[in-house]
Design a protein around this motif. Sequence first.
Motif, mmCIF file in Angstrom:
data_model
loop_
_atom_site.group_PDB
_atom_site.id
_atom_site.type_symbol
_atom_site.label_atom_id
_atom_site.label_comp_id
_atom_site.label_asym_id
_atom_site.label_seq_id
_atom_site.Cartn_x
_atom_site.Cartn_y
_atom_site.Cartn_z
ATOM 1 N N ASP A 86 0.832 -1.206 0.000
ATOM 2 C CA ASP A 86 0.000 0.000 0.000
ATOM 3 C C ASP A 86 0.866 1.255 0.000
ATOM 4 O OD1 ASP A 86 -1.948 -1.979 0.374
ATOM 5 O OD2 ASP A 86 -3.196 -0.632 1.581
ATOM 6 N N LEU A 87 1.924 1.226 0.778
ATOM 7 C CA LEU A 87 2.817 2.380 0.835
ATOM 8 C C LEU A 87 3.477 2.620 -0.528
ATOM 9 C CD1 LEU A 87 4.281 4.591 2.438
ATOM 10 C CD2 LEU A 87 5.988 2.872 3.077
ATOM 11 N N ALA A 88 3.885 1.550 -1.174
ATOM 12 C CA ALA A 88 4.517 1.695 -2.488
ATOM 13 C C ALA A 88 3.550 2.310 -3.495
ATOM 14 C CB ALA A 88 5.007 0.335 -2.983
ATOM 15 N N LEU A 89 2.291 1.891 -3.433
ATOM 16 C CA LEU A 89 1.299 2.438 -4.372
ATOM 17 C C LEU A 89 0.991 3.898 -4.068
ATOM 18 C CD1 LEU A 89 -0.555 2.053 -6.737
ATOM 19 C CD2 LEU A 89 -2.161 0.825 -5.255
ATOM 20 N N LEU A 90 0.928 4.219 -2.777
ATOM 21 C CA LEU A 90 0.743 5.626 -2.382
ATOM 22 C C LEU A 90 1.864 6.489 -2.960
ATOM 23 C CD1 LEU A 90 -0.006 5.973 1.448
ATOM 24 C CD2 LEU A 90 -1.348 6.934 -0.407
ATOM 25 N N ARG A 91 3.083 6.080 -2.727
ATOM 26 C CA ARG A 91 4.223 6.908 -3.136
ATOM 27 C C ARG A 91 4.335 6.972 -4.656
ATOM 28 N NH1 ARG A 91 9.531 5.592 -0.034
ATOM 29 N NH2 ARG A 91 9.997 7.745 -0.567
ATOM 30 N N ALA A 92 4.004 5.881 -5.315
ATOM 31 C CA ALA A 92 4.014 5.912 -6.779
ATOM 32 C C ALA A 92 2.972 6.905 -7.300
ATOM 33 C CB ALA A 92 3.736 4.511 -7.323
ATOM 34 N N SER A 93 1.839 6.970 -6.607
ATOM 35 C CA SER A 93 0.784 7.891 -7.028
ATOM 36 C C SER A 93 1.233 9.339 -6.924
ATOM 37 C CB SER A 93 -0.467 7.683 -6.175
ATOM 38 O OG SER A 93 -0.964 6.373 -6.319
ATOM 39 N N TRP A 94 2.137 9.623 -6.008
ATOM 40 C CA TRP A 94 2.610 11.005 -5.818
ATOM 41 C C TRP A 94 3.814 11.329 -6.701
ATOM 42 C CZ3 TRP A 94 2.418 9.704 0.032
ATOM 43 C CH2 TRP A 94 1.133 9.915 0.506
ATOM 44 N N SER A 95 4.342 10.323 -7.361
ATOM 45 C CA SER A 95 5.502 10.564 -8.222
ATOM 46 C C SER A 95 5.036 11.275 -9.489
ATOM 47 C CB SER A 95 6.166 9.239 -8.591
ATOM 48 O OG SER A 95 5.382 8.566 -9.553
ATOM 49 N N GLY A 96 5.980 11.683 -10.285
ATOM 50 C CA GLY A 96 5.599 12.321 -11.541
ATOM 51 C C GLY A 96 5.342 11.326 -12.655
ATOM 52 N N ARG A 97 5.329 10.052 -12.325
ATOM 53 C CA ARG A 97 5.235 9.026 -13.358
ATOM 54 C C ARG A 97 3.798 8.539 -13.559
ATOM 55 N NH1 ARG A 97 9.646 7.188 -10.020
ATOM 56 N NH2 ARG A 97 11.630 7.693 -11.025
ATOM 57 N N ALA A 98 3.537 8.076 -14.781
ATOM 58 C CA ALA A 98 2.342 7.260 -14.986
ATOM 59 C C ALA A 98 2.629 5.914 -14.326
ATOM 60 C CB ALA A 98 2.063 7.071 -16.465
ATOM 61 N N ILE A 99 1.654 5.402 -13.604
ATOM 62 C CA ILE A 99 1.928 4.221 -12.776
ATOM 63 C C ILE A 99 1.262 2.972 -13.326
ATOM 64 C CG2 ILE A 99 2.222 5.629 -10.725
ATOM 65 C CD1 ILE A 99 -0.525 4.621 -9.778
ATOM 66 N N ARG A 100 1.884 1.857 -12.999
ATOM 67 C CA ARG A 100 1.267 0.546 -13.216
ATOM 68 C C ARG A 100 1.698 -0.305 -12.037
ATOM 69 N NH1 ARG A 100 2.224 -1.920 -18.808
ATOM 70 N NH2 ARG A 100 4.368 -1.991 -18.097
ATOM 71 N N HIS A 101 0.743 -0.874 -11.339
ATOM 72 C CA HIS A 101 1.045 -1.643 -10.134
ATOM 73 C C HIS A 101 0.304 -2.972 -10.217
ATOM 74 C CE1 HIS A 101 1.848 -2.298 -5.800
ATOM 75 N NE2 HIS A 101 0.674 -2.923 -5.843
#
Lengths: 262, 324
Positions: free
Chosen positions: A98-113
């Motif tokens: 969950d923490l990894a997904l949270l932080r990825a969401s705040w990054s400048g990147r388009a995400i895929r989890h």
Amino acid sequence: MRIGLQLPTGDLDLAARADAAGLCAVLTPGGVAGVDSAAAARVAARTRDIRIVLRVRLGVEHPVTLAEEVAVVDHISAGRVVALVDTADLDPDAAAEDLALLRASWSGRAIRHDGPRWRVPSGLMGPGMPTTLAVTPKPAQLDLPVWLDGTAAGAGLPVLARSFAGADPTAQVQPAVDDLTGDLDTDRRHVTAWAEAGATHLFVRQPDGAGVDFVRDVIARYLMPETAMPHLPRIVVDSSPPLPWPGPRMAPTASREDGLDG
Amino acid sequence: MRFGAGLWCLQATATAPRHHSTAYRQLLEDAVALEAFGYEGMWLSEHHFFYDGYCPAVLPAAAAALAVTTRLRVGTGMLLLPMQRPERVAALAADVATASGGRLDLGVGLGYRDVEFDGKGVPRAQRVPRQRAGLAALRDIAVPAGATIWNGSATPAGVARAGARGQGVMLSGANPLTLVRELAAAHREGWQEAGRPGGTRPPVAALRNVWLTEDAAERRAALDWQRASYVLYAGLGWSVAERDSTPAMDFLSDPGGAIADAVATTIIGPAPAIVDGLHEVAEAGVDHVIFRVVIEGAPQAALHHVLRRLADEVLPVMSTVEAS
């Protein structure tokens, strides 16, 4: 060491007094069902400079939704949010995901989890959907600070300490929480002990029954200076405060900040 | 007739760029201004995963606007209820309602963008049962705390269900007045056929494109701001289905036509023309008008100027008018 204030309730006047008195941050109260984003938004709207440590409780909502709420509060506050991620009832693996997904969401990147708990994008809507996702808006801050709390905390991020033994004196950031007693000598010794233990940001809780000016007249006047430098020459805090300006009152916000409202 | 304004979407777009923090700072400034002008409500809007940062979390934004005002109501138009966990969103809404002394108008909608459902891991096919579960949680947790539930829908069946629950509806600004009339009637019939729950007919609110001006250049600008604001809906892929006397308004397959049709709904001109237009809206069955004046390209100074003029020159005339 810097001193912040725990907000035991959503008391906006107390948050405003902490802002006016120069405390470094307020820690949101930890609402029912892990709901603190609205309380933090209210504090953001009614304060100007103080940082807002927003509790984000994992396990109560999709991490992307939690990330969206935090980003919005970061903009309401013009970049004053610290996310205190509480792992709550999650086991370490679940908390890490969950923490990894949270932080990825705040990054400048388009995400895929793609993990045991979450798949983002989910693919539930069938072919034709994008295979990555941008969570928007991004936070106001270039790199939103993330601190951790809870039994599953890890990941090399600052972890909230509740005892001297839990403080890491080598950490760049070592937040901590503790209660004040209202006895000045005791509280001076206590905050000094936290500084010596290695805390960098101590969030104190006012004693029950503290007066309306406790933040200004005790925390800002005595405890913050006490931990701002070693061997504080106490004459600077024991002397009488300068007289207030006897002229006409300023606008409400300015007068509050100037301490003229009493 | 009662009045609010909207929709605050907190975007930073390609054709009207700004910092998102500016958008949120102006939200609070606008809330204070709306209250000072005498409006009853401010309405926000929600979308997810769009390039312009369209507000994805309306309840924290509403909480902030409520924290800097004392009388203004703040509404969500709409919070996309199926995409959140029922008990948590109800607890969040209850917190906002309690802290504001019951000034939260909680508009909820189903959502329509596949990419949003996909991103949140919610099958679109489950949106109706999830909406029901969400409404039940709001009824049990948020309403007792002082939140007022509104529903967003563009179908007679949908608004009739809201009426049958004794809840208000909020209608889109792009809807032509013929559709507004049809939906308001369906809402009223739904309430009556359900035995008039609550005893008082729940209100119909409608966004309407309105701009008060006598100046030809401002008129051109305001209509172009409306055009620009509806380009967004082409990007989002929104549409209104064809039904009876209402033609289809499909921003995805016919963006030019749909945008022109939406702009054509605008009531624009000097105060008497606005009053005449609002009488037609009242005759269509609308109780609350939400001026759709937060539009692409309109600077904050223009927004405050038109809101002040509407408050001074139109609201006093219309305040005693009731929906037909």
